[in-house]
Design an enzyme around this catalytic site. Structure first.
Site, mmCIF file in Angstrom:
data_model
loop_
_atom_site.group_PDB
_atom_site.id
_atom_site.type_symbol
_atom_site.label_atom_id
_atom_site.label_comp_id
_atom_site.label_asym_id
_atom_site.label_seq_id
_atom_site.Cartn_x
_atom_site.Cartn_y
_atom_site.Cartn_z
ATOM 1 N N GLY A 14 1.197 -1.026 -0.600
ATOM 2 C CA GLY A 14 0.074 0.149 0.070
ATOM 3 C C GLY A 14 0.834 1.449 -0.067
ATOM 4 N N ARG A 24 13.325 10.054 -2.728
ATOM 5 C CA ARG A 24 14.794 11.525 -2.743
ATOM 6 C C ARG A 24 15.528 11.605 -2.050
ATOM 7 N NH1 ARG A 24 14.798 15.829 -0.134
ATOM 8 N NH2 ARG A 24 15.301 18.216 -1.009
ATOM 9 N N ARG A 75 1.588 -5.574 -5.240
ATOM 10 C CA ARG A 75 1.345 -6.179 -4.939
ATOM 11 C C ARG A 75 1.120 -7.525 -6.216
ATOM 12 N NH1 ARG A 75 -2.652 -3.015 -1.932
ATOM 13 N NH2 ARG A 75 -1.626 -3.309 0.178
ATOM 14 N N CYS A 76 2.376 -8.390 -6.158
ATOM 15 C CA CYS A 76 2.620 -9.119 -6.506
ATOM 16 C C CYS A 76 3.063 -10.546 -6.595
ATOM 17 C CB CYS A 76 4.299 -8.815 -7.012
ATOM 18 S SG CYS A 76 4.694 -9.826 -8.930
ATOM 19 N N GLY A 105 5.856 -2.654 3.065
ATOM 20 C CA GLY A 105 5.616 -3.234 5.145
ATOM 21 C C GLY A 105 5.846 -4.435 4.871
ATOM 22 N N ASP A 106 5.131 -5.517 5.901
ATOM 23 C CA ASP A 106 5.331 -6.449 6.268
ATOM 24 C C ASP A 106 5.190 -7.467 5.067
ATOM 25 O OD1 ASP A 106 2.448 -7.150 7.936
ATOM 26 O OD2 ASP A 106 2.744 -6.339 5.866
ATOM 27 N N THR A 129 4.258 2.509 5.687
ATOM 28 C CA THR A 129 2.890 2.287 5.287
ATOM 29 C C THR A 129 2.264 2.708 6.839
ATOM 30 O OG1 THR A 129 1.325 0.316 6.564
ATOM 31 C CG2 THR A 129 3.553 0.397 7.229
ATOM 32 N N ILE A 130 1.040 3.585 6.299
ATOM 33 C CA ILE A 130 0.667 4.248 7.369
ATOM 34 C C ILE A 130 -0.225 3.608 7.948
ATOM 35 C CG2 ILE A 130 -0.986 5.269 5.570
ATOM 36 C CD1 ILE A 130 -3.855 3.805 5.575
ATOM 37 N N ASP A 131 -0.027 2.517 8.350
ATOM 38 C CA ASP A 131 -0.649 1.535 9.835
ATOM 39 C C ASP A 131 0.476 1.244 10.952
ATOM 40 O OD1 ASP A 131 -1.388 -1.714 7.265
ATOM 41 O OD2 ASP A 131 -2.727 0.186 8.027
ATOM 42 N N ASP A 133 2.497 -0.204 11.855
ATOM 43 C CA ASP A 133 1.956 -1.854 12.594
ATOM 44 C C ASP A 133 3.361 -2.232 13.128
ATOM 45 O OD1 ASP A 133 0.938 -3.361 9.824
ATOM 46 O OD2 ASP A 133 2.351 -2.010 10.014
ATOM 47 N N ARG A 175 -5.323 -1.683 9.284
ATOM 48 C CA ARG A 175 -5.191 -3.194 8.796
ATOM 49 C C ARG A 175 -5.517 -3.574 10.765
ATOM 50 N NH1 ARG A 175 -1.064 -6.283 5.679
ATOM 51 N NH2 ARG A 175 0.117 -5.326 6.797
ATOM 52 N N LYS A 217 -24.630 15.689 25.346
ATOM 53 C CA LYS A 217 -23.325 16.221 24.049
ATOM 54 C C LYS A 217 -24.200 16.057 22.448
ATOM 55 C CE LYS A 217 -19.245 13.928 25.840
ATOM 56 N NZ LYS A 217 -18.187 14.980 24.497
ATOM 57 N N GLN A 258 -7.749 8.360 3.423
ATOM 58 C CA GLN A 258 -6.016 8.252 4.636
ATOM 59 C C GLN A 258 -4.672 7.329 3.554
ATOM 60 O OE1 GLN A 258 -7.811 6.066 7.722
ATOM 61 N NE2 GLN A 258 -8.620 5.606 6.345
ATOM 62 N N ARG A 259 -4.740 7.408 2.556
ATOM 63 C CA ARG A 259 -3.154 7.270 2.175
ATOM 64 C C ARG A 259 -2.777 7.662 0.900
ATOM 65 N NH1 ARG A 259 -4.009 1.046 1.242
ATOM 66 N NH2 ARG A 259 -3.204 1.554 -1.429
HETATM 67 O O1 F6P Z 1 -1.617 -1.205 4.196
HETATM 68 C C1 F6P Z 1 -2.297 -0.077 4.270
HETATM 69 C C2 F6P Z 1 -3.235 -0.098 3.816
HETATM 70 O O2 F6P Z 1 -4.069 1.117 3.590
HETATM 71 C C3 F6P Z 1 -4.409 -0.884 5.348
HETATM 72 O O3 F6P Z 1 -4.346 0.142 6.583
HETATM 73 C C4 F6P Z 1 -5.857 -1.664 4.218
HETATM 74 O O4 F6P Z 1 -6.282 -2.034 5.148
HETATM 75 C C5 F6P Z 1 -4.836 -1.735 3.225
HETATM 76 O O5 F6P Z 1 -3.787 -1.323 3.264
HETATM 77 C C6 F6P Z 1 -6.041 -1.344 2.041
HETATM 78 O O6 F6P Z 1 -5.773 -2.180 0.648
HETATM 79 P P1 F6P Z 1 -5.885 -1.727 -0.142
HETATM 80 O O7 F6P Z 1 -5.095 -0.888 -0.990
HETATM 81 O O8 F6P Z 1 -5.118 -2.872 -1.334
HETATM 82 O O9 F6P Z 1 -7.429 -2.255 -1.411
#
Ligand code: F6P
Length: 327
Positions: A14, A24, A75-76, A105-106, A129-131, A133, A175, A217, A258-259
């Site tokens: 991702g 860069r 992803r490959c 990421g992992d 990775t934004i996660d 994790d 995730r 509230k 969020q990405r």
């Molecule tokens: O691993 C980063 C991430 O944005 C996760 O937070 C999310 O669940 C996943 O990728 C979504 O994957 P894709 O972009 O393949 O839908």
């Protein structure tokens, strides 16, 4: 120097804000140190398809502020097989690449570990990775920017929630990690946060929401991490509505918002430091490591260690604080 002349660099998995700032930094550090650089498009798929581009300092002009990755990502499946990896190795050797920097990421790290062991090519990984994790680093590239994106969204949702006295369920990415949910939830003043790492029964959530309802509230926001165990924001909203019919409930799934986005200053600096360190570690003879940041110091962690340790970066006291601050 370990006889490295040409470094290949790629992004995989991702995408995450800060990847371009890292590219860069790695390109310019390598060029400064007398190495040449080959960009590899679309991650491991690009290695198999021999989708390469020679890079110079101008190749990475004006990208520090850009989200996404100029080297694309993918992803490959093919890389899962020894034949695919052999093809990739032959291609990178034919292109004169004698070391790799992998940003991802992992899943990226797993491929890098296998590939480097199988073919002996030095690889240094950068946690992108934004996660947030990954073990061996306090922060991964893109996590800070993604959290700020969520906070901006929560602030906007709170305007309309307050205008209509509504209860919003906002689902965020991560995730199996609750880092984005917990920190954006706290910063956004959420009344409750559902996390993968800490199961919250619907009844317990309803108790928290009752307190909010009884304290007049004007708006109520529940942050739902996509990996939490109840089944996600739509399911939780239905369950709560069934118990609290008086609530006017709405669901917002933030998804791939969020990405994207321009990386925060934190992510730009982190990316620059990690890209610089990755090149220097390769030249020092390191391989099959991940560079990371721990206590503001740049560290190296063996990939096997980074991959075999599940990391939970949530501080227990923060969970209790969420309940206290929501009164
Ligand atoms: O691993 C980063 C991430 O944005 C996760 O937070 C999310 O669940 C996943 O990728 C979504 O994957 P894709 O972009 O393949 O839908």
């Amino acid at each position: 120097m370990q006889g490295i002349n040409k470094v290949g660099i790629f992004t995989s998995g991702g995408d995450a804000p800060g990847m371009n700032a890292c590219i860069r930094s790695a390109v310019r550090t390598a060029l400064h140190d007398g190495l040449s650089v080959m960009g590899i498009y679309h991650g491991y798929q690009g290695m198999i398809d021999r989708n390469f581009v020679e890079m110079n300092s101008r190749s990475v002009s004006n990208i520090i502020q850009l989200g996404g990755t100029i080297l694309k990502t993918a992803r490959c499946q093919d890389f899962q097989s020894p034949e695919g990896r052999k093809q990739a190795y032959e291609n990178i050797r034919a292109a004169g690449i004698d070391a790799l920097i992998a940003i991802g990421g992992d899943g990226t790290f797993t491929g890098a570990e296998v590939f480097s062991r199988e073919h002996g090519i030095p690889v240094v990984c950068v946690p992108g990775t934004i996660d947030n994790d990954l073990y061996g680093t306090d922060f991964t590239l893109g996590y800070d920017t993604a959290t700020n994106t969520v906070i901006e969204a929560i602030d906007k949702i709170r305007d309309t929630a307050a205008s209509h006295d509504r209860l919003f369920f906002v689902e965020v990415m991560g995730r199996d990690s609750g880092c984005i949910a917990l920190n954006a939830g706290i910063a956004g003043g959420a009344e409750a946060i559902l996390l993968p790492e800490k199961e919250t029964a619907i009844e317990a959530l309803c108790d928290q929401l009752s307190l909010a309802a009884n304290s007049n509230k004007s708006s109520t926001i529940v942050i739902v991490a996509e990996g939490e165990k109840n089944g996600g924001a739509y399911h939780v909203a239905r369950e709560v509505k069934a118990r609290f019919d008086f609530y006017d409930t709405k669901v917002t799934i933030l998804g791939h918002l969020q990405r994207g986005g321009s990386p925060s200053s934190f992510d730009r600096v982190l990316a620059s430091r990690l890209g610089f360190a990755a090149v220097r570690q390769l030249q020092a003879g390191e391989t099959r490591i991940m560079v990371g940041i721990q206590g503001n110091k740049i560290t190296s962690t063996p990939l096997t260690e980074a991959l075999s340790n599940k990391t939970v970066k949530l501080e227990k006291d923060m969970l209790e604080m969420v309940k206290v601050l929501a009164i």
